[in-house]
Design a protein around this motif. Structure first.
Motif, PDB file in Angstrom:
ATOM      1  N   THR A 187      -5.716  26.998   1.660  1.00  9.06           N
ATOM      2  CA  THR A 187      -7.133  26.425   2.310  1.00  9.06           C
ATOM      3  C   THR A 187      -6.787  25.334   3.411  1.00  9.06           C
ATOM      4  O   THR A 187      -7.303  25.252   4.404  1.00  9.06           O
ATOM      5  CB  THR A 187      -8.028  26.182   1.279  1.00  9.06           C
ATOM      6  OG1 THR A 187      -8.308  27.279   0.353  1.00  9.06           O
ATOM      7  CG2 THR A 187      -9.487  25.680   1.637  1.00  9.06           C
ATOM      8  N   ASP A 243     -11.000  32.649   4.199  1.00  7.41           N
ATOM      9  CA  ASP A 243     -10.190  32.258   3.197  1.00  7.41           C
ATOM     10  C   ASP A 243     -10.191  33.225   1.783  1.00  7.41           C
ATOM     11  O   ASP A 243     -11.359  33.889   1.613  1.00  7.41           O
ATOM     12  CB  ASP A 243     -10.748  30.873   2.711  1.00  7.41           C
ATOM     13  CG  ASP A 243      -9.724  30.001   2.031  1.00  7.41           C
ATOM     14  OD1 ASP A 243      -8.363  30.437   1.821  1.00  7.41           O
ATOM     15  OD2 ASP A 243     -10.027  29.029   1.827  1.00  7.41           O
ATOM     16  N   ASP A 244      -9.134  33.530   1.429  1.00  8.00           N
ATOM     17  CA  ASP A 244      -9.336  34.328  -0.032  1.00  8.00           C
ATOM     18  C   ASP A 244      -9.654  35.624   0.138  1.00  8.00           C
ATOM     19  O   ASP A 244     -10.584  36.140  -0.381  1.00  8.00           O
ATOM     20  CB  ASP A 244     -10.095  33.461  -0.975  1.00  8.00           C
ATOM     21  CG  ASP A 244      -9.228  32.192  -1.684  1.00  8.00           C
ATOM     22  OD1 ASP A 244      -7.914  32.411  -1.789  1.00  8.00           O
ATOM     23  OD2 ASP A 244      -9.816  31.266  -1.683  1.00  8.00           O
ATOM     24  N   ARG A 342      -2.051  21.524  -6.207  1.00  5.13           N
ATOM     25  CA  ARG A 342      -3.257  20.547  -6.518  1.00  5.13           C
ATOM     26  C   ARG A 342      -3.271  19.908  -7.876  1.00  5.13           C
ATOM     27  O   ARG A 342      -3.626  18.690  -7.631  1.00  5.13           O
ATOM     28  CB  ARG A 342      -4.236  21.860  -6.451  1.00  5.13           C
ATOM     29  CG  ARG A 342      -5.821  21.148  -6.681  1.00  5.13           C
ATOM     30  CD  ARG A 342      -6.808  22.477  -7.016  1.00  5.13           C
ATOM     31  NE  ARG A 342      -6.862  23.062  -5.594  1.00  5.13           N
ATOM     32  CZ  ARG A 342      -6.784  24.513  -5.684  1.00  5.13           C
ATOM     33  NH1 ARG A 342      -6.753  25.293  -6.771  1.00  5.13           N
ATOM     34  NH2 ARG A 342      -7.009  25.011  -4.627  1.00  5.13           N
TER      35      ARG A 342
HETATM   36 MG    MG Z   1      -7.955  28.105  -1.448  1.00  2.40          MG
END
Ligand code: MG
Ligand code: ADP
Length: 474
Positions: A187, A243-244, A342
């Protein structure tokens, strides 16, 4: 006899009908309405821009022959695009668009009603009409190239992203597909490319959207009968970032509409950027024709960062937050959180917060507590639903099949594995696991766990299933 738009068009249709398949005639010619005839120009109304493009692409020669027979060598065709199911505001919007000089049929006219002045209509769904309506990019400026640190694990994807940002639509990386596991920066990179393009080419229309939101919008448009508007909107974008895309799995309607949008953008030299948690070869329930499109450009993987990259990401974060952190602590975190950036960031943020709120000095001990808690916390997030989803994905079946009463061996095994992992990774009781996985009782779950333990010892293939799946949960 009086020549009218109707009579000219009827004659054209008769000719066309003789020259194409009945189904194609029904699809592409019956919906057309003749509107007016002025001198040698016939205006016809078509239901969408996509429709008009399709005609131009596939039937223009035929149309030209038919029209020339009726109106002579100077015959012209004018398209009027009229969306069906428009909104309250019927004010027409007219736009001259450049002719397709291949055939010299000019001018074409777009007559698209817009729904403007409607305050509750926020982008990215303002709808056609356009041009003078600004499309918000939905980009997050905090995700840029500058703070997307480079390492071996992301070098290819990062530099491909830069190349695309320098020349959107002008490289062979179209589409650019960035893939990799959760928390590895997909992202972030996708935004960074968009942000950079906006910076370099402010006049280009860039749009970032998650595949999930795209799907919701599409479903909404079908409900409201505005599918054409939906397509039209997306066809206006210069740089489309989705995205995704793995989210589109199994959603054939959305895939279909995306296929058309993709083709349109690609043919017009517009840039498409996609992210996915899997490589195209591993994507399931995505139509072949779409997968093959994904492979046209470049697929670049984001891998788990190596130790050095983890350290520099941590240091960068600390530096930007203006705090100090002893080296051994950074080292400790970087060594213990390996597969997800993350989480790496989460741990450091939580450490900074703890130390400043409690006025505690950051010690190695505190770091250990935080990391431990962090790792535990993420473990606790594994739910029985999630386990069932992961196990069924792994065996390429849907959750309903996994839960079904069938005795087919591979399905029974998948179900037993789901029960086994539910026991291992959640605090749920056997009874509760059983009731959530296909309404079984606790004895069945117990039996499943024993069977899995046994097979793990005796069956090499089965052992591999367990190992593969375990990786997905830890
Ligand atoms: Mg993402
Ligand atoms: P994904 O979309 O792959 O799940 P994200 O793009 O959301 O992952 O990234 C997770 C977090 O890690 C974000 O806060 C992002 O800024 C950070 N991150 C990922 N890659 C990098 C990198 N190379 N340098 C700095 N931060 C990164």
């Amino acid at each position: 006899m009086n020549i009218t738009a109707n009579s000219v068009w009827d004659n054209c249709l008769a000719f066309i009908k003789d020259n194409i398949q009945p189904q194609a005639f029904k699809t592409w010619f019956e919906p057309i309405k003749p509107i007016k005839l002025t001198e040698n120009a016939l205006s016809i109304q078509v239901p969408s821009k996509f429709f008009y493009e399709w005609l131009e692409e596939h039937y223009i020669k035929l149309l030209k022959v038919a029209l020339t027979k009726e109106l002579g060598p100077n015959a012209k065709l004018v398209y009027i695009i009229k969306m069906e199911n428009t909104y309250g505001n019927k004010e027409p919007f007219t736009e001259k668009i450049p002719s397709s000089n291949r055939v010299g049929m000019v001018p074409q006219e777009l007559d698209v009603p817009i729904k403007s002045k409607n305050p509750e209509l926020k982008n990215p769904f303002v709808i056609p009409g356009i041009r003078n309506i600004k499309i918000e990019s939905q980009l997050n400026p905090n995700y840029n190239f500058e703070n997307f640190l480079e390492g071996d694990s992301n070098r290819l994807a990062r530099s491909a992203g830069m190349a695309v940002a320098n020349k959107p639509g002008g490289t062979s990386f179209n589409p650019l597909l960035v893939f990799g596991g959760v928390g590895l920066g997909k992202t972030h990179l996708a935004h960074a490319i968009g942000v950079e393009i906006k910076d370099k080419y402010p006049e280009r229309t860039v749009l970032y959207i998650s595949a999930e939101k795209f799907t919701q919008q599409y479903i909404e448009s079908v409900k409201k009968n505005t599918r054409n508007d939906f397509i039209h909107f997306y066809q206006l974008i210069d740089v489309l970032i989705i995205d995704d895309v793995q989210f589109l799995s199994g959603k054939s309607g959305t895939q279909d509409v995306f296929f058309h949008i993709f083709n349109h953008l690609h043919q017009n030299g517009k840039q498409v950027i996609l992210t996915s948690d899997k490589a195209p070869v591993d994507m399931q329930d995505i139509e072949q024709r779409l997968l093959s499109r994904f492979k046209w450009g470049l697929s670049a993987e984001l891998q788990s960062p190596d130790y050095e990259t983890r350290v520099s990401i941590l240091k960068n974060k600390i530096y930007r937050d203006g705090v100090e952190m002893p080296e051994p602590i950074i080292d400790y975190i970087a060594k213990n959180i390996k597969t997800n950036i993350r989480e790496l960031e989460g741990a450091i943020i939580s450490l900074i917060a703890q130390s400043s709120f409690n006025k505690k000095e950051v010690t190695l001990e505190l770091a250990q507590q935080v990391v431990e808690k962090f790792v535990k916390n993420t473990k606790r997030e594994v739910s029985i639903d999630y386990i069932q989803k992961v196990v069924s994905d792994y065996f390429e079946m849907d959750v309903a099949t996994l839960q079904s009463k069938t005795r087919k061996r591979h399905i029974v095994q998948a179900r037993q594995l789901a029960m086994f992992f539910a026991k291992k990774y959640t605090k749920a009781s056997l009874a509760s696991i059983g009731s959530q996985i296909g309404k079984r009782d606790h004895a069945t779950v117990l039996h499943a766990c024993k069977t899995v333990d046994n097979l793990a010892e005796t069956d090499k293939q089965f052992r591999k299933y367990i190992d593969d799946l375990s990786k997905k949960f830890s």
